[in-house]
Write a protein that holds these residues in place. Sequence first.
Motif, PDB file in Angstrom:
ATOM      1  N   UNK A  15      -8.299  -0.029  -1.428  1.00  0.00           N
ATOM      2  CA  UNK A  15      -7.456   0.543  -0.376  1.00  0.00           C
ATOM      3  C   UNK A  15      -8.248   1.145   0.785  1.00  0.00           C
ATOM      4  N   UNK A  16      -9.365   1.802   0.531  1.00  0.00           N
ATOM      5  CA  UNK A  16     -10.107   2.351   1.676  1.00  0.00           C
ATOM      6  C   UNK A  16     -10.505   1.264   2.661  1.00  0.00           C
ATOM      7  N   UNK A  17     -10.851   0.098   2.153  1.00  0.00           N
ATOM      8  CA  UNK A  17     -11.221  -0.993   3.051  1.00  0.00           C
ATOM      9  C   UNK A  17      -9.987  -1.618   3.678  1.00  0.00           C
ATOM     10  N   UNK A  18      -8.928  -1.717   2.896  1.00  0.00           N
ATOM     11  CA  UNK A  18      -7.690  -2.280   3.427  1.00  0.00           C
ATOM     12  C   UNK A  18      -7.175  -1.453   4.585  1.00  0.00           C
ATOM     13  N   UNK A  19      -7.504  -0.168   4.557  1.00  0.00           N
ATOM     14  CA  UNK A  19      -7.047   0.678   5.645  1.00  0.00           C
ATOM     15  C   UNK A  19      -7.749   0.336   6.944  1.00  0.00           C
ATOM     16  N   UNK A  29       0.827  -1.210   0.000  1.00  0.00           N
ATOM     17  CA  UNK A  29       0.000   0.000   0.000  1.00  0.00           C
ATOM     18  C   UNK A  29       0.857   1.253   0.000  1.00  0.00           C
ATOM     19  N   UNK A  71      -5.775  -0.407  -5.399  1.00  0.00           N
ATOM     20  CA  UNK A  71      -6.133   0.987  -5.142  1.00  0.00           C
ATOM     21  C   UNK A  71      -7.620   1.122  -4.834  1.00  0.00           C
TER      22      UNK A  71
END
Lengths: 116, 116
Positions: A107-111, A28, A104
């Motif tokens: 990414x909001x969920x991975x955060x 990330x 990408x």
Amino acid sequence: MSPRSRPDDCCSPPAPVEALSEARRERLVALFRALGDPTRLEMFRLIAAQDGPICVCDVVERFELRQPTISHHLKILRDAGLVTVSRRGVWAYYAVDPTGLEVLRRSPDLLYEEQP
Amino acid sequence: MSPRSRPDDCCSPPAPVEALSEARRERLVALFRALGDPTRLEMFRLIAAQDGPICVCDVVERFELRQPTISHHLKILRDAGLVTVSRRGVWAYYAVDPTGLEVLRRSPDLLYEEQP
DNA sequence: TCAACGTATTGACAAGCGTCGATACGTTAG
DNA sequence: CTAACGTATCGACGCTTGTCAATACGTTGA
């Protein structure tokens, strides 16, 4: 003991956060860092706007930067998994790497949490 | 004239890309750059994992960094529009800025085209 | 074979960034 | 008022990064 009383809800223990795995975090970070430069952002947009792979020579033409610099930025985008390169003879063609784009997108969920 | 013939589809004119507006590009770059650091990535995850705002003192406890460094990173996240700060007396509380998170969510599309 | 070309790599340099200690600022307990 | 505390800012210091010129590498036209 606290040397001073705190507001009621100041330091109610914060929710624990599971740390991202080293690999996932680095992936990330590399991705965000790659896009965290104006030149590379526009470079990625140029590549992404094409129907098919775009020739490096055309990328060079679009920026006021020397060819080695362009090559350098393309390598960073490549290492971040955002673009792929294919060669036909002398020419190199760059295209969006769907895998990187998917990272990408997620990414909001991975955060927020680890992902299976 | 080209000093050498090129493969048929080498340099068919690449699709034109509308440049992002200065403001939009800078916003995206700041956002990506903010998350393009391992510490800030984890810091944002910590803040995002909370139900409500989290006290700076709790953030400081979670990282092996000095308080001024934490404060510095929080400022970068703030400037990127990713978190907001509110104060109650001496204490400062950080929370996710929904606007910034939305920009992140839409970033894959923003990379492709201008947005109304 | 060889010269010309497209692309990548290397080395150098200035500018930017992450970190720290020191310190300033504002608030609160006494 | 004053001392102690939480947070932010400042100044300094290495390390990283973006850029360039020079050069290397591989391919292709002649």
